[in-house]
Design an enzyme around this catalytic site. Sequence first.
Site, PDB file in Angstrom:
ATOM      1  N   SER A 108       0.841  -1.190   0.000  1.00 32.09           N
ATOM      2  CA  SER A 108       0.000   0.000   0.000  1.00 32.09           C
ATOM      3  C   SER A 108       0.877   1.240   0.000  1.00 32.09           C
ATOM      4  O   SER A 108       1.964   1.238   0.582  1.00 32.09           O
ATOM      5  CB  SER A 108      -0.903  -0.016   1.239  1.00 32.09           C
ATOM      6  OG  SER A 108      -1.839   1.023   1.198  1.00 32.09           O
ATOM      7  N   ASP A 109       0.408   2.272  -0.661  1.00 32.50           N
ATOM      8  CA  ASP A 109       1.124   3.544  -0.659  1.00 32.50           C
ATOM      9  C   ASP A 109       0.097   4.656  -0.786  1.00 32.50           C
ATOM     10  O   ASP A 109      -0.952   4.467  -1.394  1.00 32.50           O
ATOM     11  CB  ASP A 109       2.126   3.621  -1.812  1.00 32.50           C
ATOM     12  CG  ASP A 109       3.088   4.773  -1.625  1.00 32.50           C
ATOM     13  OD1 ASP A 109       3.990   4.657  -0.769  1.00 32.50           O
ATOM     14  OD2 ASP A 109       2.922   5.797  -2.301  1.00 32.50           O
ATOM     15  N   GLN A 110       0.420   5.802  -0.207  1.00 32.76           N
ATOM     16  CA  GLN A 110      -0.547   6.900  -0.199  1.00 32.76           C
ATOM     17  C   GLN A 110       0.130   8.235  -0.447  1.00 32.76           C
ATOM     18  O   GLN A 110       1.230   8.475   0.042  1.00 32.76           O
ATOM     19  CB  GLN A 110      -1.262   6.952   1.152  1.00 32.76           C
ATOM     20  CG  GLN A 110      -2.342   8.014   1.238  1.00 32.76           C
ATOM     21  CD  GLN A 110      -2.979   8.051   2.605  1.00 32.76           C
ATOM     22  OE1 GLN A 110      -2.345   8.428   3.576  1.00 32.76           O
ATOM     23  NE2 GLN A 110      -4.232   7.638   2.676  1.00 32.76           N
TER      24      GLN A 110
END
Length: 192
Positions: A68-70
Amino acid sequence: MLPLLLASSSTYRRELLSRLRLPFVCSSPDIDESHRPDESAIELVKRLAEQKARALADSHPAHLIIGSDQVAVLGERIIGKPHTFENAREQLMAASGASVTFLTGLALLNSQTGHCQVDCVPFTVHMRVLDQARVERYLRAEQPYDCAGSFKAEGLGVSLFQSTEGPDATSLIGLPLIRLIDMLLAEGVQIP
């Protein structure tokens, strides 16, 4: 069920994933997270989420690996983690009365088959009009220097919001559980 691996050292993501009551372990991938020229914010978070999952595939050959990355986007500008009080103050003052869209890239890699599901889940925060004194009080109280956008939505940061909109509020904290459940179900994982 293949064992679950969360490709992250984030306590926020770990807490979110634990809501699903599935056993999992965590490991931090070592990848280059730089933004490529001409890469959109959506392309960036999807690429990084997948890279994080794939970076652990060799050392975990029969796992379901979650990456996951944001990033936060204000206008056309990607805003990341502020790291300092001054940067956080600048980010929050720029966001005052505006909308900040959080784009969370999500990848689920079956390292046994090589099949990888990748998506991006948006979530928008409409900020209250903020003055510098309020911003500084908030920053001293919560010190959100490791959070994209300079606030902790799961804490006092919600006091800075006018409203929110999006398909999954957990994406704001960094791991969109509704979309992740879809991906896990597609891999045959039973929830609950």
